[in-house]
Design a protein around this motif. Sequence first.
Motif, PDB file in Angstrom:
ATOM      1  N   ALA A 167       0.836  -1.204   0.000  1.00 39.54           N
ATOM      2  CA  ALA A 167       0.000   0.000   0.000  1.00 39.54           C
ATOM      3  C   ALA A 167       0.871   1.254   0.000  1.00 39.54           C
ATOM      4  O   ALA A 167       0.568   2.244  -0.684  1.00 39.54           O
ATOM      5  CB  ALA A 167      -0.928  -0.014   1.211  1.00 39.54           C
ATOM      6  N   ALA A 168       1.965   1.224   0.752  1.00 36.27           N
ATOM      7  CA  ALA A 168       2.879   2.371   0.794  1.00 36.27           C
ATOM      8  C   ALA A 168       3.578   2.560  -0.550  1.00 36.27           C
ATOM      9  O   ALA A 168       3.690   3.679  -1.057  1.00 36.27           O
ATOM     10  CB  ALA A 168       3.900   2.189   1.911  1.00 36.27           C
ATOM     11  N   LEU A 210      -1.913   7.252   4.121  1.00 36.24           N
ATOM     12  CA  LEU A 210      -1.989   5.799   4.290  1.00 36.24           C
ATOM     13  C   LEU A 210      -2.888   5.385   5.437  1.00 36.24           C
ATOM     14  O   LEU A 210      -3.486   4.308   5.409  1.00 36.24           O
ATOM     15  CB  LEU A 210      -0.577   5.236   4.536  1.00 36.24           C
ATOM     16  CG  LEU A 210       0.380   5.258   3.353  1.00 36.24           C
ATOM     17  CD1 LEU A 210       1.792   4.912   3.817  1.00 36.24           C
ATOM     18  CD2 LEU A 210      -0.080   4.276   2.277  1.00 36.24           C
ATOM     19  N   SER A 211      -2.981   6.233   6.423  1.00 35.86           N
ATOM     20  CA  SER A 211      -3.710   5.870   7.644  1.00 35.86           C
ATOM     21  C   SER A 211      -4.438   7.087   8.194  1.00 35.86           C
ATOM     22  O   SER A 211      -4.024   7.675   9.195  1.00 35.86           O
ATOM     23  CB  SER A 211      -2.723   5.326   8.683  1.00 35.86           C
ATOM     24  OG  SER A 211      -3.393   4.896   9.843  1.00 35.86           O
ATOM     25  N   PRO A 212      -5.550   7.501   7.541  1.00 35.83           N
ATOM     26  CA  PRO A 212      -6.294   8.683   8.007  1.00 35.83           C
ATOM     27  C   PRO A 212      -6.749   8.517   9.454  1.00 35.83           C
ATOM     28  O   PRO A 212      -7.211   7.449   9.846  1.00 35.83           O
ATOM     29  CB  PRO A 212      -7.499   8.733   7.057  1.00 35.83           C
ATOM     30  CG  PRO A 212      -7.093   7.917   5.877  1.00 35.83           C
ATOM     31  CD  PRO A 212      -6.167   6.861   6.377  1.00 35.83           C
ATOM     32  N   ALA A 269       0.844   1.814   9.272  1.00 33.47           N
ATOM     33  CA  ALA A 269       1.481   2.636   8.230  1.00 33.47           C
ATOM     34  C   ALA A 269       2.904   3.005   8.625  1.00 33.47           C
ATOM     35  O   ALA A 269       3.816   2.979   7.785  1.00 33.47           O
ATOM     36  CB  ALA A 269       0.658   3.901   7.993  1.00 33.47           C
ATOM     37  N   ARG A 270       3.131   3.350   9.867  1.00 34.55           N
ATOM     38  CA  ARG A 270       4.475   3.680  10.340  1.00 34.55           C
ATOM     39  C   ARG A 270       5.380   2.463  10.263  1.00 34.55           C
ATOM     40  O   ARG A 270       6.546   2.562   9.846  1.00 34.55           O
ATOM     41  CB  ARG A 270       4.408   4.213  11.769  1.00 34.55           C
ATOM     42  CG  ARG A 270       5.750   4.389  12.458  1.00 34.55           C
ATOM     43  CD  ARG A 270       6.667   5.356  11.723  1.00 34.55           C
ATOM     44  NE  ARG A 270       6.262   6.730  11.916  1.00 34.55           N
ATOM     45  CZ  ARG A 270       6.932   7.784  11.449  1.00 34.55           C
ATOM     46  NH1 ARG A 270       8.020   7.589  10.705  1.00 34.55           N
ATOM     47  NH2 ARG A 270       6.500   9.004  11.657  1.00 34.55           N
ATOM     48  N   ARG A 271       4.883   1.297  10.653  1.00 37.82           N
ATOM     49  CA  ARG A 271       5.693   0.083  10.574  1.00 37.82           C
ATOM     50  C   ARG A 271       6.042  -0.246   9.129  1.00 37.82           C
ATOM     51  O   ARG A 271       7.153  -0.710   8.835  1.00 37.82           O
ATOM     52  CB  ARG A 271       4.962  -1.095  11.230  1.00 37.82           C
ATOM     53  CG  ARG A 271       4.767  -0.945  12.734  1.00 37.82           C
ATOM     54  CD  ARG A 271       4.593  -2.291  13.416  1.00 37.82           C
ATOM     55  NE  ARG A 271       3.469  -3.047  12.897  1.00 37.82           N
ATOM     56  CZ  ARG A 271       2.225  -2.957  13.333  1.00 37.82           C
ATOM     57  NH1 ARG A 271       1.928  -2.109  14.307  1.00 37.82           N
ATOM     58  NH2 ARG A 271       1.265  -3.706  12.827  1.00 37.82           N
ATOM     59  N   ALA A 272       5.099  -0.007   8.213  1.00 39.83           N
ATOM     60  CA  ALA A 272       5.355  -0.269   6.797  1.00 39.83           C
ATOM     61  C   ALA A 272       6.487   0.614   6.281  1.00 39.83           C
ATOM     62  O   ALA A 272       7.408   0.138   5.612  1.00 39.83           O
ATOM     63  CB  ALA A 272       4.084  -0.047   5.982  1.00 39.83           C
ATOM     64  N   LEU A 273       6.437   1.905   6.588  1.00 38.71           N
ATOM     65  CA  LEU A 273       7.479   2.821   6.134  1.00 38.71           C
ATOM     66  C   LEU A 273       8.827   2.482   6.768  1.00 38.71           C
ATOM     67  O   LEU A 273       9.867   2.518   6.098  1.00 38.71           O
ATOM     68  CB  LEU A 273       7.096   4.264   6.461  1.00 38.71           C
ATOM     69  CG  LEU A 273       5.866   4.828   5.745  1.00 38.71           C
ATOM     70  CD1 LEU A 273       5.663   6.294   6.120  1.00 38.71           C
ATOM     71  CD2 LEU A 273       5.977   4.674   4.234  1.00 38.71           C
TER      72      LEU A 273
END
Length: 301
Positions: A16-17, A37-39, A55-59
């Motif tokens: 997704a990212a 990514l994560s509203p 989202a933070r973990r993905a980045l």
Amino acid sequence: MTLINVSASLPTAMWAAIRMFSTPTARYQVDELLLLLSPTSVFRTKEDSKEKPPARRALDTLQDLGILEKSSDEIGLSAEHQELAGAALRTYLDRLRIACLAAKHNDGLLGQTDRGALDLTRALVWFLAQDPLGPPLGWTEVQPLQSSVNWASGLVFSNSTRWNLFSYWAPALGFAGQHSVLGDDAARTLIPDCTTAVQATVERLWPAEALLEAEEFVAHLSAELPVLPEGQYARQLGISTDDPKKVSTVLSLALLRGHDEGWISLIRRQDSQRDVVLVDPDRVDRAQRVTEIEVHGSHGE
């Protein structure tokens, strides 16, 4: 960084990212990208929670793997992964596999640390050494099987959480299949199957109509996929094939499937002494000798 622990992301969230970067030069402010990514209206994190949002973990995981890079407060695709801009899912998964298996993320395989991709790499080496012709593996089956491992890092899967996360990573990277009949989604039942990873690697390494000696073919393939029993990581961990001419069961089945599907041809020339022996469960002696392998591409063209 770890890849099968709760602090890491999953390939789906990371995809997704990646989809946000439609051009090689696309850059985002980190806070802006996190909101996209994560509203906050959809995903709310408790103020007292110590857990990072998905989202933070993905980045973070994409940066750890070198796929994304951060400059000042902007984030974008790294120079060596520009082709992921607007790429299809298969391209992303292929690049993710290459990044996870890279030597720079697997230094210290015999040690106790889980830094880099070591936890996932060890798990893949162990998993691909299991019998792909045996029963599907869920957490219940894995627990007694892994007790024979005597690595400095301990058990491959120290708890069910690691197995659960592995059950997302292994299929995504092309090293596992999920049983269509006996599989229980809740149990995350897997079959050792490296066909997808092998096919993608074959198509990346060689053009259609390439003809190679079987020994050379297997050597190049295992160098690119070092978690195979023929590979360097498996040798380092003491899980490898004893005879270089005998191809492991898991790789044998992938090559036999490739022949059946038409993206490679397995050839035996009677006048050649340079052959490898595949495990073939359909033969009485369970062996098939191959001297050459011809590459056809994904549609056998």
